[in-house]
Design an enzyme around this catalytic site. Sequence first.
Site, PDB file in Angstrom:
ATOM      1  N   CYS A  63      -4.620 -11.474 -19.458  1.00  0.00           N
ATOM      2  CA  CYS A  63      -4.056 -11.305 -18.471  1.00  0.00           C
ATOM      3  C   CYS A  63      -3.519 -12.160 -17.510  1.00  0.00           C
ATOM      4  O   CYS A  63      -2.811 -12.598 -17.157  1.00  0.00           O
ATOM      5  CB  CYS A  63      -3.777 -10.079 -17.341  1.00  0.00           C
ATOM      6  SG  CYS A  63      -5.369  -9.654 -16.493  1.00  0.00           S
ATOM      7  N   GLU A 107      -2.041  -3.660 -11.628  1.00  0.00           N
ATOM      8  CA  GLU A 107      -2.511  -3.892 -12.216  1.00  0.00           C
ATOM      9  C   GLU A 107      -1.381  -4.722 -13.893  1.00  0.00           C
ATOM     10  O   GLU A 107      -2.376  -3.930 -14.981  1.00  0.00           O
ATOM     11  CB  GLU A 107      -4.370  -4.397 -12.928  1.00  0.00           C
ATOM     12  CG  GLU A 107      -4.439  -3.275 -11.320  1.00  0.00           C
ATOM     13  CD  GLU A 107      -5.505  -4.388 -10.471  1.00  0.00           C
ATOM     14  OE1 GLU A 107      -5.131  -5.957 -10.666  1.00  0.00           O
ATOM     15  OE2 GLU A 107      -5.189  -4.394  -9.481  1.00  0.00           O
ATOM     16  N   ASN A 113      -7.315  -4.785 -23.638  1.00  0.00           N
ATOM     17  CA  ASN A 113      -7.612  -6.250 -23.542  1.00  0.00           C
ATOM     18  C   ASN A 113      -9.603  -6.101 -23.500  1.00  0.00           C
ATOM     19  O   ASN A 113      -9.637  -7.435 -23.792  1.00  0.00           O
ATOM     20  CB  ASN A 113      -6.476  -7.522 -23.539  1.00  0.00           C
ATOM     21  CG  ASN A 113      -6.962  -6.886 -22.152  1.00  0.00           C
ATOM     22  OD1 ASN A 113      -6.915  -5.644 -21.446  1.00  0.00           O
ATOM     23  ND2 ASN A 113      -6.119  -8.478 -21.098  1.00  0.00           N
TER      24      ASN A 113
END
Length: 472
Positions: free
Chosen positions: A279, A245, A149
């Site tokens: 996210c 992450e 992304n």
Amino acid sequence: MKMFLEGKWTDKPKKIEVRNPYDNSVVDTVPKGDGDDVARALSFAERGARVMAKLSGYERWRILRKAADLMAARNEELGRLISTEEGKIIAEGRLEANRAVETMMGSAEEAKRLHGETIPLDGDPGGAKKLGFTLRVPCGIVVAISPFNFPLNLVCHKVGPALAAGNSVIIKPATDTPLSALRLVEILLEAGLPPEGAQCITGSGGEIGDPLVSDRRVRKITFTGSREIGDRICRLAGIKKVTMELGSNCPVIVMPDADLNKVAVAVAATGYANAGQVCISTQRVLTAGKVYGDFLSALGPKVEALTIGNQLDEKTKVGPMVREVDAIRVEQWVKEAVGGGARVVTGGSRRGAVYAPTVVADVKPTMRISCDELFGPAVAVTPFGSIEEAIALANDSVYGLSAGIFTENIEWAMKFAREVESGNLHVNWGPQWRADLMPYGGLKESGFGKEGPRYAVEEMTELKMVVFHLGG
Ligand code: NAP
């Protein structure tokens, strides 16, 4: 493009097609790396680690600084590449390319700041006449695995600090979006990085991931991606440093005193950027019952105004999702919520990989659109009665990456900051906000370890303790 392996641009007979998510056209191909390529990359990286450890801080600064300058000069080209392979609108592609420059610049600065400290050993009963200090040294081989992304900036968040700290790095970019990472390697080499300093191996994570992360020569893994893959990597990694992450289903709390127009603007901005595939996208909007109806009335038109279409058209505000199958998933989750009693305020339609920006109201916390990571252009609105209930709802998640609250009341704001279980907390903005220099990372199953060059450099180094036993 070719992959960069053992200091050479390398091709393979088997290829992976990189497609533009909007029209499915083939943008380019990359080689399909396999286990043999992983083995070669790892052996070469051992040499790379020795080469990189010999570079001075000044040399590492100069390389990263030059890379940042080259990237700044190529902003438009990099922005278009990001948008074309990933699907985010061109304005967001340019923004990501600009942010990547800041990330590399910040990493360059850290190359000059790797320092230890003196330790007052004479504070220990047995420590008189001892002199102690710490030395910060590179880990050696860093494996950097990145998601689709943010195909450039999130790679920079790993590669920049890894090189600043004097490591050799093996990059494994997402298969959907490998081109920006390969371009970054080209730029680093042009900036003077020794060819031993970085390798970029393309290929399916399902195939090459396990041998890469389980190898004992790798001393540090930095991973950004889904919780499922993160969990697998943690189990396989063994004894080495790991940064995770991972995902989230970020909440924002709308208190009864909030400026509802401001909230609507913020939710429209932070829930739908990159078609919701961030996210820290706003996913759950927990709204005080008193202002619930007014808030939905303020939000609906703002979301309806987000024009959808080709990401490279300057007028488009929300482009396609990365794959049609993801847009189908979002469509299903919304339909499932509606089947359970929720209602669509706006949106709810799909054409190919483009899912219309959607607001779903009356969402129950147990619905998938609320309790799982949606990673798409829809927000779920749920009413609450008291701040205690809002905080309990916010914390009712395995995730804890980012959260927001809208209120003018400092008591409520501080209660939120203290009690919400989240790595990033925003007062009077949505959860989707990040400055590349800040410490960034999640709590709970959103991961551990921080990114942001200053913090990532710490994660990419080891601390040695040195003691001089003076005085005979
Ligand atoms: P993903 O499916 O987990 O993939 C991430 C990376 O892992 C890709 O490079 C993938 O390669 C690789 N991979 C797949 N299987 C692997 C294995 N067995 N071993 C090692 N690596 C493997 O995630 P994604 O769909 O690209 O990205 C979306 C997710 O990333 C979301 O959950 C989002 O929240 C999270 N994310 C988190 C942050 C953060 O900072 N916390 C930022 C951005 C995104 P292939 O592409 O070849 O499968």
